[in-house]
Structure formats: C-alpha cells, structure tokens
Design an enzyme around this catalytic site. Structure first.
Site, short mmCIF file in Angstrom:
data_model
loop_
_atom_site.label_atom_id
_atom_site.label_comp_id
_atom_site.label_asym_id
_atom_site.label_seq_id
_atom_site.Cartn_x
_atom_site.Cartn_y
_atom_site.Cartn_z
N HIS A 1 -6.57 6.49 3.36
CA HIS A 1 -6.63 7.73 2.48
C HIS A 1 -5.53 7.95 1.55
CE1 HIS A 1 -10.18 8.81 4.89
NE2 HIS A 1 -9.48 8.65 5.94
N ARG A 2 -4.50 6.89 1.68
CA ARG A 2 -3.42 7.09 0.86
C ARG A 2 -3.56 6.92 -0.67
NH1 ARG A 2 -0.09 3.96 3.24
NH2 ARG A 2 1.34 5.48 4.20
N ALA A 3 -4.60 6.11 -1.02
CA ALA A 3 -5.10 6.33 -2.36
C ALA A 3 -5.53 7.44 -2.97
CB ALA A 3 -6.02 5.06 -2.50
N VAL B 1 -2.22 9.86 -3.36
CA VAL B 1 -1.56 9.46 -4.43
C VAL B 1 -2.43 9.88 -5.94
CG1 VAL B 1 -0.81 7.41 -5.65
CG2 VAL B 1 -0.43 7.53 -3.18
N ASP C 1 0.72 -1.23 0.18
CA ASP C 1 -0.17 0.00 -0.03
C ASP C 1 0.82 1.26 -0.06
OD1 ASP C 1 -2.63 1.53 0.34
OD2 ASP C 1 -1.55 1.98 2.41
#
Length: 658
Positions: free
Chosen positions: A259-261, A264, A178
């Site tokens: 919330h990384r998606a 990114v 991830d």
C-alpha cells in the site's frame, strides 16, 4: 592574463552551483524534486538514467531553493561517498575515549549532517543493502538511532533523499526501490536546438559563473518564494473522498504490491496541488504524479490509468428512487454478435477436421531428433527446502542477504568472538576489559589519573562478526525437446519459479543459462531483478536436442565473469536436466563429453556449490543419467518432485559439502 582569468573563472564555477532554474528539459525529474521539497514526507526520489543527464546538477541546485534554517543558515547538501562505512553514515560512540577518559562522546554521521537539508546518493544501486536500509529507515521515520555497546542515542534526521542510478550498472533490489517515494526515468535530450542551448548555457556558466547566476537570480528567487508558499499551503490542502478511491483504483489496476504506492500518491498529489497554488486536490493532480509513484512498483511496462471518477452530486439534491417494475424487460440481444458454435465445433470447421492432440507419451527417439518448439506454462509454485552452506569459510564479506553465513567485513552482524588485530574500529569492550584486568593494580600505582579502568593500547580488542549474505544463483536449464514430453517443462518451470521466489526472499543475485538445439546461451545476465527472470521463464520454449556440454561450458563462462568482478561472492549452480545429452561439441559421445566437462567445471570452480535437479519423469525404467552428472560435479542430487520443503531431507545428509 587571459589564461589566468580563465583559470580563475573555472575555480569560481567549481565553488558555485548551477542554478536549478537554468536546467533545461527533464521536466519530470525537476517536478519530482520540487514535490519532495514541498512535502518531504513523499519519501524521496530515485532518478534512473544514463550519465550526463543533469541528475546531480538538478539535485545540487535544489538546495539553494530551500528555505533558510531557523538559525539563518543554509540547508546542508550532503554528497554521499560511495565508500562510506556504517559508522560514517549512522554515527558512532567513541568508546576508546569513553574507557580512557570516562566520558561518552557521540560522533555524528552523514545522517546527522543531512538534517533539514538534502542527502544526495549518486549510484545508489552500488551501495551495500544494509546502508541503503539504514538511510531509508531514517528518511521514513525522521530520526536516526545509534546503538553501540549498550549505549543508545536518538537524534532528528529529516532530509530530502535523492538517489540517482544508471540501470546499466545494476538494479537496486525491488524491496529497497519500493521505499523511495517517487521514481523517474530520464534520457539525453533528442532535440538538436535544445542540445545547442544546453551547451551555450554550460559554457556561459563556466566562463563567468557570477554573471550567469546574476542573470538567473530573479528566476531563482521566484522559485524559492513559490516553494516557501507551497510549504505553508500544504497543511490546508485536502483531497476529496471520491479521489481517494481513484488512487486505490489506479494502484489496483497496475498490480502494485502493498500500500506504499497509495500513500505516496496521495502525499505527492497534495504537494502538487500546493505547488499549483490550490488547496483542493483534483483528478488531474493525481494523474500528474501517478506515473512517478508507479514506475518502480508496477509490473506492467507502462502505467494504466482509469478514467477520472465523476464528482459526487451536491449534498442538497435528493437522489431519485428508481421506478419499481414487476416484470423487467429482458436485456436486448446484440444482433451483431457472432453466434456461439455448437460444442465440438470451431470457427472454420468441425472438430473432426481438427488435428488430433499431440501424444503426451515419450518416444524412444525424442532425444535423437529435432522437435518443434513449444512454450509450456509455469506450474504452481511452492515452498522449497532450504539450500545453504553448512560450513563457513573465513572470507570477510560485505552486503546482506539471508542464505549463507559468512564473516562480516563491516560492523553489521552477530558478535561471535574477539581478536587483537585492529583496523576496523569495531571495539569489543568486554574483551578489552578482560585483557586489561590483570594489570589494573600495577597501572593504578603508576597512573597520573584516577580512572576506573586503565586501558593500554595493547589491551584493545576488536569484534569478529558473522552475518547472513546472499548468494549468486546460476540456473542451468535444459530446454531440449525431451523436456516437453509428458509436460515435464511445466514442473521444471514451477521448480525454477519456486527457487526464484526463494532467491528474492534471501536477496540473491540470479542468472540463467538455457541449453537447447545445438548451443547454449545466457538468457538472463546476473541481476538482482527476480521479476525479469520470472517473465523470461514464462516465455521459455522447449525443443531441439540436448547440448549438455554447451550448457556447462556457458555456465563456466558466467562463473568466470562474475568471480572476476566479485571474488568473494558465493556461487550456487543449479542444473535442471534429465541428463540425456545427445549433442556434442567434439568427437566424443555426448554423454561422456558432458560428464568430463562437469568434472572440469567442479575442479576449476571449487568455491561454487552445485545442485543437480533430475527432471526425468517417474516410470518403471529410469535412466538416472542426471545422477551420474551429479557425481561428476560432486553436487547434491534430488528429483524435481523432492524440491518441496515438506518432502525433503537435509542436503547435508545427502552430501557432506552442504
């Protein structure tokens, strides 16, 4: 002469890099690499695919497109060695020189060398987790911190991280995967004409690399110029507010965790717009990068994209107020809709014509007859009690995890004591000084240098460290017809799911054997992907006889293969059954045969720890055949209802091996 020229040409090719612009096909991979070159804050890319699909060729070619460094030099391309140690990666402080010469010297690692360049990790899925953690931390923060023996040093470490992997050789842990910004999956080219052109280009490069590079020099220069301009333009690129909501909707619809998606996707969309020569992000930019940001984070097989939102109305227009109506007309009914059948009726017949529900009670013949397969749902998961070894062997292990304590074979872990044995270059400064202390007076009298502490080679001590490591959890699950009675499989699946979630948190490998009917099979080979196990568990049917011996034999085969590959791994075998064996492999009664197989399994694999979970339901009469199985395996024993953390006592009290 011809032979000499050919040999020289091959040597020249080895010193030169195949140009990025000459790489055919693999457009998504090349785009992901370029987006990271435009905006390194995207977070790197992991490329998943088979060998020979131009992964490393494209990664090496990217370096030649990057702008020159401030001092005029070329950006570094660091090819990460698979056997690298922590000191090689992070860097270290030369403490032997510090004690001997009185000066602190920093020994830079790969993260220092990769600054302002490219760090390329082939087969990233085969690296130790703690090394991947360190690399990803530096890639995300842009800095690397070296801390050794009270000394601390921080240096900049900004690089483009490229990882490649072949999924057939094992998966990267989801929580590490991830943290890569983008992911692409590639395969070999299927078009024969493209394959022929690939062959021709490679032959031309190998035969005369200088001529090949010259032929592609203009295309390389154009790409490099476009990349420099995109980097300058990136600071001006803006994303409209309504498209930020579009990103959130995409991530929510694909059920990504965290919330990384979102972050990114926003960074990659800005980089895509800059690469396209624009300063405003469009919905098409987001849709172009979304699959790469979601591939390794989503739960579904393919990303689901909602329609782009309409642009907001111009600010100069006044919104029209809806007309007020005192008695709004009811909504029109759909004449084409099917009428709802009355309660108790279904399409095609009355409730009286429907077959009666199956009897949930057990019958005395459930174990002796074949039953029809059915799939029961997974019950609600819960927190399970801690399963770990209470004793620790002396085996040195690498890797990471959170379940069992082990001696560390690397410089990771808690410093517990020292040793005079050397070889790992992990200096125990306190123990070294203590060993040298009694000899200081005599050494000062004989010394030619005025040092605070005089250290001899025989004084040097190294650290012995302990760390937590993951285990290998092998689930041996009873899928026979008796497990379907009173919906026992619902509780069993809930227990397995709870243990799988615990394995995910403790970074364990998992595998699953299911026995039912007349045989047993490995439905899940050893993997780090708990998601795969969870999906398989949901579709697991029950039915047929109980071939317990076959299940134990299949478990032995899995242990044999795993231990052959990783001799230091810690196996934990969890057998979930009611113990009612009624299908034998030989001539002996099934239950006796199963107990004998259990005893052999324990004797053959003494390094494995066994747990038996009795799935027999509560009642006035309990056969407790699973308890006898636990005795034969010398396993910890408890019932399904006792798996919950708040209800369990320590297994160490029940079984001294834990």
């Amino acid at each position: 002469m011809n032979f000499v020229r050919s040999d020289a040409a091959r040597g020249a090719a080895a010193r030169r890099v195949y140009p990025f612009s000459a790489v055919l096909a693999q457009e998504e991979m090349k785009l992901a690499l370029l987006l990271n070159a435009v905006n390194p804050a995207v977070g790197g890319v992991v490329v998943r695919g088979q060998k020979g699909t131009a992964k490393s060729t494209a990664a090496r070619g990217l370096r030649d497109l990057l702008p020159a460094l401030p001092d005029g030099g070329r950006p570094a391309f660091v090819d990460f060695p698979l056997g690298a140690t922590e000191d090689m990666v992070i860097g270290s402080i030369d403490f032997e020189a510090a004690v001997r010469d009185g000066a602190v010297r920093f020994q830079p690692g790969l993260l220092a060398r990769a600054h302002m360049g490219v760090l390329y990790i082939d087969e990233v899925n085969l690296l130790d987790d703690h090394l991947v953690d360190s690399i990803l931390d530096a890639a995300e923060s842009g800095a690397n911190i070296v801390e050794r023996e009270g000394q601390s040093l921080r240096h900049a470490s900004r690089f483009i991280l490229i990882g490649t992997m072949n999924p057939e050789e094992g998966e990267l842990r989801p929580q590490l995967l991830d943290r890569f910004g983008l992911a692409v999956s590639i395969a070999g080219e299927s078009d024969p004409q493209v394959r022929v052109e690939l062959l021709k280009r490679r032959e031309a490069f190998d035969a005369d690399p200088d001529a090949f590079l010259a032929a592609h020099a203009a295309a390389e220069a154009d790409l490099a110029l476009r990349l420099r301009e995109a980097r300058k333009r990136l600071a001006e690129v803006r994303i409209p507010p309504h498209l930020v909501g579009f990103i959130a909707e995409i991530c929510q619809r694909n059920h990504v965790a965290g919330h990384r998606a979102d972050i990114v996707m926003e960074r990659a969309a800005r980089a895509f717009a800059a690469w396209a020569g624009r300063t405003d992000v469009t919905a098409d930019d987001i849709l172009a990068v979304a699959p790469m940001a979601l591939l390794h984070r989503m739960r579904a097989g393919t990303p689901e994209m909602p329609p782009p939102p309409p642009p907001p109305p111009p600010e100069t227009e006044e919104p029209e107020e809806p007309e007020e109506r005192e008695n709004p007309a009811p909504e029109e009914e759909d004449d084409t809709a099917e009428p709802t059948p009355p309660q108790g009726e279904e399409e095609g017949g009355d409730a009286a014509d429907a077959p009666p529900p199956p009897d949930p009670g057990e019958t005395g013949r459930a174990d002796a007859a074949e039953t029809q397969d059915e799939v029961q749902e997974v019950g609600a998961s819960y927190a399970v009690r801690r399963l770990e070894r209470q004793s620790m062997d002396q085996t040195l292990r690498t890797g990471s995890g959170r379940r069992s304590r082990s001696r560390s074979a690397s410089k990771q872990g808690r410093y517990v004591k020292s040793t005079s044995r050397r070889g790992r270059n992990d200096l125990a400064l306190d123990a070294t000084i203590r060993a040298a202390a009694p000899y200081q007076k005599s050494r000062r009298e004989q010394a030619t240098q005025d040092l605070a502490v005089h250290i001899a080679r025989s004084d040097i001590r190294e650290k012995i460290r302990e760390r937590r490591v993951g285990n290998f959890l092998l689930f041996v699950v009873d899928g026979s017809g008796s497990m379907g009675a009173q919906r026992r499989m619902v509780e069993t699946k809930a227990a397995v799911m709870s243990l799988l979630l615990d394995a995910y948190q403790k970074r364990d490998k998992v595998a699953m054997v299911v026995f039912r009917g007349r045989a047993a099979e490995v439905v899940l080979p050893p993997t780090n992907s708990v998601d795969r196990a969870a999906k398989l568990l949901a579709d697991l049917p029950v039915g047929g006889r109980t071939p317990l011996t076959a299940g134990l034999a299949e478990a032995a085969g899995v242990l044999r293969r795993v231990l052959r590959k990783e001799p230091t791994i810690l196996p934990l075998v969890i057998v979930m059954t009611d113990g009612r064996a009624n299908a034998a492999l030989g001539e002996r009664p099934p239950h006796e045969e199963a107990l004998a197989a259990a005893a052999v399994l324990h004797e053959r694999y003494p390094m494995a720890q066994f747990v038996v979970v009795d799935t027999e339901t509560k009642g006035v009469v309990r056969l407790e055949l699973a308890r006898k199985l636990a005795t034969a395996l010398e396993a910890a024993y408890f019932k399904t209802e006792d798996l919950r953390a708040e209800d369990l006592v320590s297994l160490a009290k029940e079984h001294q091996a834990w």
